[in-house]
Write a protein that holds these residues in place. Structure first.
Motif, PDB file in Angstrom:
ATOM      1  N   GLY A  28       0.815  -1.214   0.000  1.00 43.31           N
ATOM      2  CA  GLY A  28       0.000   0.000   0.000  1.00 43.31           C
ATOM      3  C   GLY A  28       0.845   1.259   0.000  1.00 43.31           C
ATOM      4  N   ARG A  29       1.949   1.234   0.761  1.00 43.20           N
ATOM      5  CA  ARG A  29       2.837   2.408   0.760  1.00 43.20           C
ATOM      6  C   ARG A  29       3.490   2.601  -0.600  1.00 43.20           C
ATOM      7  N   LEU A  30       3.878   1.510  -1.243  1.00 41.81           N
ATOM      8  CA  LEU A  30       4.448   1.629  -2.589  1.00 41.81           C
ATOM      9  C   LEU A  30       3.409   2.160  -3.580  1.00 41.81           C
ATOM     10  N   ALA A  31       2.162   1.734  -3.425  1.00 43.41           N
ATOM     11  CA  ALA A  31       1.109   2.264  -4.292  1.00 43.41           C
ATOM     12  C   ALA A  31       0.894   3.756  -4.041  1.00 43.41           C
ATOM     13  N   ASP A  32       0.982   4.174  -2.775  1.00 44.28           N
ATOM     14  CA  ASP A  32       0.864   5.607  -2.469  1.00 44.28           C
ATOM     15  C   ASP A  32       1.987   6.394  -3.146  1.00 44.28           C
ATOM     16  N   GLU A  33       3.203   5.843  -3.092  1.00 49.83           N
ATOM     17  CA  GLU A  33       4.339   6.532  -3.724  1.00 49.83           C
ATOM     18  C   GLU A  33       4.164   6.593  -5.234  1.00 49.83           C
ATOM     19  N   ALA A  34       3.658   5.499  -5.820  1.00 48.56           N
ATOM     20  CA  ALA A  34       3.415   5.508  -7.271  1.00 48.56           C
ATOM     21  C   ALA A  34       2.359   6.542  -7.637  1.00 48.56           C
ATOM     22  N   ASP A  35       1.323   6.666  -6.815  1.00 49.45           N
ATOM     23  CA  ASP A  35       0.301   7.692  -7.062  1.00 49.45           C
ATOM     24  C   ASP A  35       0.907   9.087  -7.010  1.00 49.45           C
ATOM     25  N   ARG A  36       1.780   9.309  -6.021  1.00 49.15           N
ATOM     26  CA  ARG A  36       2.402  10.634  -5.882  1.00 49.15           C
ATOM     27  C   ARG A  36       3.261  10.955  -7.102  1.00 49.15           C
ATOM     28  N   HIS A  37       4.069   9.991  -7.541  1.00 50.07           N
ATOM     29  CA  HIS A  37       4.912  10.238  -8.721  1.00 50.07           C
ATOM     30  C   HIS A  37       4.058  10.435  -9.972  1.00 50.07           C
ATOM     31  N   GLY A  38       2.964   9.686 -10.083  1.00 49.31           N
ATOM     32  CA  GLY A  38       2.093   9.872 -11.235  1.00 49.31           C
ATOM     33  C   GLY A  38       1.466  11.248 -11.269  1.00 49.31           C
ATOM     34  N   GLN A  39       1.036  11.732 -10.102  1.00 53.52           N
ATOM     35  CA  GLN A  39       0.450  13.075 -10.041  1.00 53.52           C
ATOM     36  C   GLN A  39       1.490  14.144 -10.359  1.00 53.52           C
ATOM     37  N   GLU A  40       2.721  13.957  -9.878  1.00 52.54           N
ATOM     38  CA  GLU A  40       3.781  14.921 -10.195  1.00 52.54           C
ATOM     39  C   GLU A  40       4.069  14.923 -11.691  1.00 52.54           C
ATOM     40  N   THR A  41       4.106  13.741 -12.291  1.00 51.84           N
ATOM     41  CA  THR A  41       4.354  13.654 -13.735  1.00 51.84           C
ATOM     42  C   THR A  41       3.245  14.327 -14.528  1.00 51.84           C
ATOM     43  N   GLU A  42       1.993  14.104 -14.118  1.00 53.15           N
ATOM     44  CA  GLU A  42       0.878  14.734 -14.821  1.00 53.15           C
ATOM     45  C   GLU A  42       0.927  16.253 -14.674  1.00 53.15           C
TER      46      GLU A  42
END
Length: 266
Positions: free
Chosen positions: A137-151
């Motif tokens: 779940g923490r890795l998924a949270d980090e992936a969400d954060r990086h995806g939002q930064e990329t967008e």
């Protein structure tokens, strides 16, 4: 104590142990139901996250590389594969499934990538399913954060991303006009100018260079002045009237300045 009293005490003790065992079994079943619910929730979230990343990659022109299918799942935790069933992994309470070479898999093991783990250093925290689910779940949270930064970065223009659209247009048109004017002045250096009247040099300086600078500014803004990711066909913010005025003023002004200096220094 009579024999009946001893028998009754043993029956009560047996009944208490049976109730305790039933409570333990019920608690374990509840824990497994909770883990299964968490797994289903995480799976749904990862599927949505994968679809989002696919859409983002396609919009940016860099589609996500296809991920190979995961190997067949082993038996449920706490069960051993039946002989002849073909399942190659064995799971036991408190330990992740073995991969067949003595290593421990689980959430930390990347599918079909031996030696590569999802955790830093490739280490599994404890092998406890609840701990691994929390780590996933923490890795998924980090992936969400990086995806939002990329967008967020993709929704900003490549050229001067922190500038406003009018400021970016002014800078581009002025830069193109200045570069065109400097190239014109370099070409005119050492060239004899007429004492009076307008000739081809003056016509090119007052009309051709501003037009070429304006076209160059349009092309630059169309290519680098718009975000890579935009909702629909967002305009590039080219500010055509503003650009035409800037290019029409800069080049003739510099040419007139050069002509005046040439007359004064003759």
């Amino acid at each position: 104590m009579s024999g009946f009293d001893e028998y009754a005490a043993l029956v009560r003790e047996l009944s208490a142990r049976q109730r305790g065992g039933e409570r333990a079994v019920a608690a374990e079943a509840e824990r497994r139901r909770g883990l299964q619910s968490d797994v289903d929730t995480l799976g749904t979230r990862l599927a949505a996250q994968g679809a989002y990343l696919d859409r983002l990659g396609a919009a940016l022109g860099t589609p996500m590389a296809s991920v190979p299918d995961a190997p067949p799942a082993g038996p449920a935790p706490g069960r051993t594969a039946a002989p002849g069933s073909g399942a190659g992994s064995v799971a036991s309470p408190g330990h992740g499934p073995e991969t067949g070479d003595g290593t421990v898999g689980g959430a930390a093991a990347a599918p079909r990538r031996p030696g590569v783990g999802a955790y830093p250093g490739g280490s599994v925290p404890t092998g406890d399913p609840a701990v691994e689910l929390a780590a996933a779940g923490r890795l998924a949270d980090e992936a969400d954060r990086h995806g939002q930064e990329t967008e967020a970065l993709a929704r900003r223009p490549v050229l001067l991303p922190t500038w406003s659209a009018p400021g970016r247009a002014v800078a581009v048109y002025a830069g193109c006009a200045l570069i065109g004017s400097l190239l014109m002045l370099v070409a005119l250096a050492g060239t004899p100018l007429p004492v009076s009247g307008m000739d081809l040099v003056a016509a090119v300086s007052c009309a051709g260079v501003p037009l070429m600078s304006f076209v160059a500014g349009q092309l630059v803004l169309a290519r680098w002045g718009r975000p890579m990711l935009a909702d629909g066909e967002a305009p590039a913010g080219r500010y055509v009237p503003l650009g035409f005025v800037i290019c029409a003023l800069v080049s003739p002004s510099l040419f007139c300045l050069y002509l005046a200096l040439f007359r004064l220094l003759r």
